[in-house]
Design a protein around this motif. Structure first.
Motif, PDB file in Angstrom:
ATOM      1  N   UNK A  35       0.769  -1.099   0.019  1.00 34.91           N
ATOM      2  CA  UNK A  35       0.000  -0.008   0.012  1.00 34.91           C
ATOM      3  C   UNK A  35       0.916   1.177  -0.057  1.00 34.91           C
ATOM      4  N   UNK A  36       2.015   1.212   0.805  1.00 34.25           N
ATOM      5  CA  UNK A  36       2.920   2.447   0.623  1.00 34.25           C
ATOM      6  C   UNK A  36       3.737   2.692  -0.445  1.00 34.25           C
ATOM      7  N   UNK A  37       4.079   1.620  -1.188  1.00 35.83           N
ATOM      8  CA  UNK A  37       5.143   1.789  -2.301  1.00 35.83           C
ATOM      9  C   UNK A  37       4.546   1.617  -3.595  1.00 35.83           C
ATOM     10  N   UNK A  38       3.320   0.824  -3.632  1.00 37.50           N
ATOM     11  CA  UNK A  38       2.991   0.557  -5.252  1.00 37.50           C
ATOM     12  C   UNK A  38       2.687   1.969  -6.014  1.00 37.50           C
ATOM     13  N   UNK A  39       1.816   2.954  -5.218  1.00 38.66           N
ATOM     14  CA  UNK A  39       1.502   4.456  -6.057  1.00 38.66           C
ATOM     15  C   UNK A  39       2.847   5.095  -6.622  1.00 38.66           C
ATOM     16  N   UNK A  40       3.845   5.178  -5.691  1.00 38.12           N
ATOM     17  CA  UNK A  40       5.146   5.838  -6.101  1.00 38.12           C
ATOM     18  C   UNK A  40       5.743   5.064  -7.193  1.00 38.12           C
ATOM     19  N   UNK A  77      13.291  18.574 -12.731  1.00 39.69           N
ATOM     20  CA  UNK A  77      12.650  18.695 -11.576  1.00 39.69           C
ATOM     21  C   UNK A  77      11.283  17.899 -11.522  1.00 39.69           C
ATOM     22  N   UNK A  78      10.530  17.891 -12.412  1.00 40.65           N
ATOM     23  CA  UNK A  78       9.383  16.950 -12.569  1.00 40.65           C
ATOM     24  C   UNK A  78       9.557  15.564 -11.999  1.00 40.65           C
ATOM     25  N   UNK A  79      10.594  15.032 -12.763  1.00 37.34           N
ATOM     26  CA  UNK A  79      11.126  13.617 -12.388  1.00 37.34           C
ATOM     27  C   UNK A  79      11.498  13.258 -10.937  1.00 37.34           C
ATOM     28  N   UNK A  84      10.065  11.402  -5.653  1.00 35.06           N
ATOM     29  CA  UNK A  84      10.042  11.754  -4.243  1.00 35.06           C
ATOM     30  C   UNK A  84      11.617  12.069  -3.725  1.00 35.06           C
ATOM     31  N   UNK A  85      12.394  12.579  -4.456  1.00 30.26           N
ATOM     32  CA  UNK A  85      13.614  12.830  -4.490  1.00 30.26           C
ATOM     33  C   UNK A  85      14.128  14.273  -4.361  1.00 30.26           C
ATOM     34  N   UNK A  86      13.339  15.272  -4.328  1.00 28.15           N
ATOM     35  CA  UNK A  86      13.715  16.504  -4.037  1.00 28.15           C
ATOM     36  C   UNK A  86      14.449  16.805  -2.694  1.00 28.15           C
TER      37      UNK A  86
END
Length: 107
Positions: A35-40, A77-79, A84-86
């Motif tokens: 549940x935590x990782x699938x969307x990302x 930046x978008x990538x 989730x790496x900014x």
């Protein structure tokens, strides 16, 4: 594609360890991890099908040289945001550190 498979595997490992440490039932822990990782992960996979950050190189080649000002930065930046790496995302998210659970009353 995307050049961040190694980074994502580290994140996956940390999240999986965190879920397993917090849950007594391994099946429930795996469900929580999913549940935590699938969307990302799904979002990253879909972005990589469109070349992810490699789109900078492909677009520059199609353009016949460097991209117009700001386009390469926007793609990168978008990538980073998607992965989730900014710097802000990395520095403000909760830690995946597992706190020690005292199971031994002597501890």
């Amino acid at each position: 594609m995307g050049m961040n498979g190694g980074s994502q595997s580290i994140v996956d490992t940390r999240v999986l360890a965190w879920c397993l440490a917090r849950e007594n039932d391994p099946v429930a822990a795996l469900r929580q991890y999913d549940r935590m990782r699938r969307p990302a992960v799904n979002a990253i996979v879909l972005a990589n099908r469109n070349l992810g950050p490699e789109a900078i190189i492909a677009r520059a080649e199609a353009h016949g040289g460097p991209l117009p000002a700001g386009q390469a930065d926007k793609i990168a930046t978008d990538y980073r945001r998607l992965a989730q790496a900014t710097a802000a995302q990395v520095n403000t998210r909760p830690s995946w550190t597992v706190q020690h659970r005292a199971t031994d009353p002597a501890r």
